[in-house]
Design a protein around this motif. Structure first.
Motif, PDB file in Angstrom:
ATOM      1  N   ARG A  18      45.136  42.360  29.527  1.00  0.00           N
ATOM      2  CA  ARG A  18      44.583  43.664  28.627  1.00  0.00           C
ATOM      3  C   ARG A  18      43.373  43.923  28.990  1.00  0.00           C
ATOM      4  O   ARG A  18      42.884  44.993  28.319  1.00  0.00           O
ATOM      5  CB  ARG A  18      44.806  43.023  27.267  1.00  0.00           C
ATOM      6  CG  ARG A  18      46.225  43.070  26.770  1.00  0.00           C
ATOM      7  CD  ARG A  18      46.403  42.238  25.617  1.00  0.00           C
ATOM      8  NE  ARG A  18      47.639  42.244  24.873  1.00  0.00           N
ATOM      9  CZ  ARG A  18      48.200  41.529  23.853  1.00  0.00           C
ATOM     10  NH1 ARG A  18      47.647  40.474  23.333  1.00  0.00           N
ATOM     11  NH2 ARG A  18      49.286  41.662  23.525  1.00  0.00           N
ATOM     12  N   ILE A  19      42.481  43.233  29.582  1.00  0.00           N
ATOM     13  CA  ILE A  19      41.232  43.525  29.933  1.00  0.00           C
ATOM     14  C   ILE A  19      40.693  43.668  31.365  1.00  0.00           C
ATOM     15  O   ILE A  19      41.236  42.946  32.152  1.00  0.00           O
ATOM     16  CB  ILE A  19      40.212  42.417  29.181  1.00  0.00           C
ATOM     17  CG1 ILE A  19      40.332  42.093  27.826  1.00  0.00           C
ATOM     18  CG2 ILE A  19      38.872  42.658  29.268  1.00  0.00           C
ATOM     19  CD1 ILE A  19      39.910  41.110  27.288  1.00  0.00           C
ATOM     20  N   SER A  20      40.016  44.667  31.641  1.00  0.00           N
ATOM     21  CA  SER A  20      39.588  44.868  33.100  1.00  0.00           C
ATOM     22  C   SER A  20      38.336  45.314  33.290  1.00  0.00           C
ATOM     23  O   SER A  20      37.771  46.316  32.494  1.00  0.00           O
ATOM     24  CB  SER A  20      40.668  45.749  33.608  1.00  0.00           C
ATOM     25  OG  SER A  20      40.327  46.241  34.955  1.00  0.00           O
ATOM     26  N   ILE A  21      37.508  44.721  33.996  1.00  0.00           N
ATOM     27  CA  ILE A  21      36.143  44.985  34.204  1.00  0.00           C
ATOM     28  C   ILE A  21      35.890  45.175  35.954  1.00  0.00           C
ATOM     29  O   ILE A  21      36.181  44.043  36.582  1.00  0.00           O
ATOM     30  CB  ILE A  21      35.147  44.147  33.809  1.00  0.00           C
ATOM     31  CG1 ILE A  21      35.348  44.201  32.302  1.00  0.00           C
ATOM     32  CG2 ILE A  21      33.531  44.787  34.092  1.00  0.00           C
ATOM     33  CD1 ILE A  21      34.165  43.007  31.642  1.00  0.00           C
ATOM     34  N   ILE A  22      35.947  46.358  36.340  1.00  0.00           N
ATOM     35  CA  ILE A  22      35.583  46.662  37.613  1.00  0.00           C
ATOM     36  C   ILE A  22      34.638  47.356  38.258  1.00  0.00           C
ATOM     37  O   ILE A  22      34.506  48.685  37.739  1.00  0.00           O
ATOM     38  CB  ILE A  22      37.126  47.348  38.156  1.00  0.00           C
ATOM     39  CG1 ILE A  22      38.226  46.485  37.742  1.00  0.00           C
ATOM     40  CG2 ILE A  22      37.046  47.636  39.587  1.00  0.00           C
ATOM     41  CD1 ILE A  22      39.682  47.206  37.950  1.00  0.00           C
ATOM     42  N   SER A  23      33.718  47.075  39.194  1.00  0.00           N
ATOM     43  CA  SER A  23      32.927  47.744  39.877  1.00  0.00           C
ATOM     44  C   SER A  23      33.196  48.193  41.393  1.00  0.00           C
ATOM     45  O   SER A  23      34.155  47.618  42.012  1.00  0.00           O
ATOM     46  CB  SER A  23      31.674  46.970  40.221  1.00  0.00           C
ATOM     47  OG  SER A  23      31.003  46.700  38.872  1.00  0.00           O
ATOM     48  N   THR A  24      33.299  49.441  41.567  1.00  0.00           N
ATOM     49  CA  THR A  24      33.852  50.067  42.829  1.00  0.00           C
ATOM     50  C   THR A  24      32.631  50.824  43.600  1.00  0.00           C
ATOM     51  O   THR A  24      31.692  51.237  43.356  1.00  0.00           O
ATOM     52  CB  THR A  24      34.991  51.080  42.520  1.00  0.00           C
ATOM     53  OG1 THR A  24      34.277  52.230  41.906  1.00  0.00           O
ATOM     54  CG2 THR A  24      35.893  50.473  41.975  1.00  0.00           C
ATOM     55  N   ASP A  25      32.797  50.866  45.102  1.00  0.00           N
ATOM     56  CA  ASP A  25      31.812  51.670  45.907  1.00  0.00           C
ATOM     57  C   ASP A  25      32.742  52.426  46.788  1.00  0.00           C
ATOM     58  O   ASP A  25      32.341  52.742  47.826  1.00  0.00           O
ATOM     59  CB  ASP A  25      31.188  50.599  46.798  1.00  0.00           C
ATOM     60  CG  ASP A  25      32.102  49.593  47.599  1.00  0.00           C
ATOM     61  OD1 ASP A  25      33.115  49.801  47.653  1.00  0.00           O
ATOM     62  OD2 ASP A  25      31.468  48.465  48.395  1.00  0.00           O
ATOM     63  N   ASP A  26      34.042  52.925  46.295  1.00  0.00           N
ATOM     64  CA  ASP A  26      34.808  53.575  47.029  1.00  0.00           C
ATOM     65  C   ASP A  26      35.562  54.780  46.101  1.00  0.00           C
ATOM     66  O   ASP A  26      36.137  54.356  45.194  1.00  0.00           O
ATOM     67  CB  ASP A  26      35.768  53.063  47.887  1.00  0.00           C
ATOM     68  CG  ASP A  26      36.757  53.825  48.891  1.00  0.00           C
ATOM     69  OD1 ASP A  26      36.305  53.947  49.907  1.00  0.00           O
ATOM     70  OD2 ASP A  26      37.831  54.071  48.306  1.00  0.00           O
ATOM     71  N   PRO A  27      35.728  56.146  46.486  1.00  0.00           N
ATOM     72  CA  PRO A  27      36.285  56.969  45.692  1.00  0.00           C
ATOM     73  C   PRO A  27      37.688  56.622  45.354  1.00  0.00           C
ATOM     74  O   PRO A  27      38.344  56.732  44.353  1.00  0.00           O
ATOM     75  CB  PRO A  27      35.925  58.136  45.889  1.00  0.00           C
ATOM     76  CG  PRO A  27      35.509  57.996  47.387  1.00  0.00           C
ATOM     77  CD  PRO A  27      34.841  56.688  47.679  1.00  0.00           C
ATOM     78  N   CYS A  28      38.336  56.407  46.561  1.00  0.00           N
ATOM     79  CA  CYS A  28      39.788  56.032  46.673  1.00  0.00           C
ATOM     80  C   CYS A  28      40.213  54.754  45.890  1.00  0.00           C
ATOM     81  O   CYS A  28      41.379  54.837  45.058  1.00  0.00           O
ATOM     82  CB  CYS A  28      40.256  55.980  48.369  1.00  0.00           C
ATOM     83  SG  CYS A  28      39.509  57.491  49.188  1.00  0.00           S
ATOM     84  N   GLN A  29      39.273  53.864  46.352  1.00  0.00           N
ATOM     85  CA  GLN A  29      39.864  52.689  45.299  1.00  0.00           C
ATOM     86  C   GLN A  29      39.429  52.794  43.687  1.00  0.00           C
ATOM     87  O   GLN A  29      40.243  52.155  43.117  1.00  0.00           O
ATOM     88  CB  GLN A  29      39.151  51.327  45.914  1.00  0.00           C
ATOM     89  CG  GLN A  29      39.497  50.989  47.247  1.00  0.00           C
ATOM     90  CD  GLN A  29      38.780  50.018  48.041  1.00  0.00           C
ATOM     91  OE1 GLN A  29      37.388  49.922  47.698  1.00  0.00           O
ATOM     92  NE2 GLN A  29      39.168  49.457  48.876  1.00  0.00           N
ATOM     93  N   HIS A  30      38.600  53.467  43.569  1.00  0.00           N
ATOM     94  CA  HIS A  30      38.161  53.871  42.147  1.00  0.00           C
ATOM     95  C   HIS A  30      39.369  54.551  41.434  1.00  0.00           C
ATOM     96  O   HIS A  30      39.810  54.043  40.388  1.00  0.00           O
ATOM     97  CB  HIS A  30      36.762  54.734  42.113  1.00  0.00           C
ATOM     98  CG  HIS A  30      36.188  54.762  40.850  1.00  0.00           C
ATOM     99  ND1 HIS A  30      35.268  53.831  40.084  1.00  0.00           N
ATOM    100  CD2 HIS A  30      36.597  55.403  39.707  1.00  0.00           C
ATOM    101  CE1 HIS A  30      35.162  54.021  38.802  1.00  0.00           C
ATOM    102  NE2 HIS A  30      35.875  55.102  38.662  1.00  0.00           N
ATOM    103  N   ALA A  31      40.012  55.439  42.214  1.00  0.00           N
ATOM    104  CA  ALA A  31      41.140  56.290  41.515  1.00  0.00           C
ATOM    105  C   ALA A  31      42.223  55.245  41.155  1.00  0.00           C
ATOM    106  O   ALA A  31      42.719  55.530  40.354  1.00  0.00           O
ATOM    107  CB  ALA A  31      41.464  57.377  42.451  1.00  0.00           C
TER     108      ALA A  31
END
Length: 342
Positions: A18-31
């Motif tokens: 139920r909980i997600s904390i995500i850092s991204t450095d890529d627009p495709c992966q972020h999407a």
């Protein structure tokens, strides 16, 4: 714009049911990182991408905080049969949500099964909740005696009074921070139900408080947005043989000048640059899932780039790294995963 939630930088992805904390450095992966959403992101401004999503889901609601550092054109669909309501935390200039200029006290809304079109400004953080239609319909009818569909009518597109916008920000932000800090909240039915009702109540209040805005600027922007979407669909369908600007103008039955103005007004880039960006994102997606027999040049050629030096320059200018660096990320991740299984 950090979420304010502590996080180990070596483990940028933390998820449970139920909980997600995500850092991204890529627009495709972020999407692809926002649960229950189908999204396609096209980066418009140049440089390395950076983003973060903090998200919770419980019962009929999903709440998330999304931060993006780059101008991105988002095309997305949330979970089916749901209402989407939200408010910016901070935004710089030239952001557009559903064809309307986005300001800090704007009310962000999507009606059930409406497709999202969001051109983010260079820096943005938004707080959003997605609420199941059946649950929200019943809640608003029981607590306010009104029909949600009337509150969500597009003709009432609006901004919020500053105090209401701030109250809504505080409520959604507090819910996210509390659940992230104390995940066991969701293990108890009473507290989970209370969280859902708090979010629905705050969303209802925001919808009831919105003030009508002048719709005339949106009409032109909406027409131009539709032109951009038709062009984008045509480019993607024909990616094996990318159309020229002249071919695109012919397909859309409009002048090259009209096409140019539509793209500049909606996305801030001209149509030729957009054509190149669509192809560069196509290359990037393939590089991110490339196998050991794939090469940068073969993937680039597949997307219509034949001058490798110019292609590499375009790619690095947009994404802030070389194509081979992107490809190495995949092999490094694959090696790490292989080691973890031994």
């Amino acid at each position: 714009m950090s979420s304010g939630l502590t996080q180990d930088r070596d483990t940028p992805r933390r998820r449970n049911e139920r909980i997600s904390i995500i850092s991204t450095d890529d627009p495709c992966q972020h999407a692809a990182s926002l649960r229950d959403w189908s999204q396609d992101y096209l980066q418009l401004s140049k440089g390395a991408f950076s983003g973060e999503i903090v998200e919770i889901s419980v019962g009929p609601i999903q709440v998330f905080k999304e931060t993006i550092y780059q101008c991105v054109d988002e095309k997305a669909n949330p979970r089916c049969n749901s209402y989407t309501v939200g408010v910016p935390v901070s935004v710089t200039e030239n952001g557009y949500w559903q064809g309307r200029h986005l300001e800090r006290d704007s009310l962000i809304t999507l009606r059930p099964n409406e497709e999202l079109h969001f051109r983010t400004p260079r820096e943005s953080t938004i707080l959003v909740t997605v609420i199941d239609c059946t649950a929200f319909d019943a809640f608003v009818r029981d607590t306010a005696g009104v029909d949600v569909s009337r509150l969500m009518a597009p003709s009432n597109a609006a901004g919020l009074p500053a105090d209401v916008a701030q109250s809504y920000r505080v409520t959604l932000g507090t819910v996210l921070a509390s659940v992230a800090a104390t995940p066991e909240i969701f293990e108890h039915q009473a507290s989970a139900k209370s969280v859902a009702e708090t979010v629905m109540s705050a969303s209802r209040n925001a919808l009831q408080a919105k003030s009508p805005l002048n719709e005339s600027p949106r009409t032109t922007h909406a027409v131009q947005r539709a032109i951009v979407e038709r062009a984008r669909s045509y480019i993607v369908v024909n990616r094996e043989n990318p159309p020229t600007v002249a071919e695109l103008s012919s397909y859309l039955k409009m002048s090259r000048r009209g096409l140019h103005h539509a793209f500049v007004n909606v996305l801030g880039i001209n149509v030729a640059t957009f054509l190149r960006y669509v192809r560069l994102h196509g290359v990037r997606k393939e590089l991110l899932r490339a196998g050991p027999t794939d090469s940068v040049s073969s993937i680039a050629c597949k997307w219509g780039f034949w001058h490798m030096g110019m292609f590499s320059s375009y790619y690095k200018s947009l994404f802030g790294e070389t194509p081979s660096t992107t490809m190495r990320k995949v092999s490094s991740a694959t090696r790490a995963e292989s080691h973890s299984h031994h």
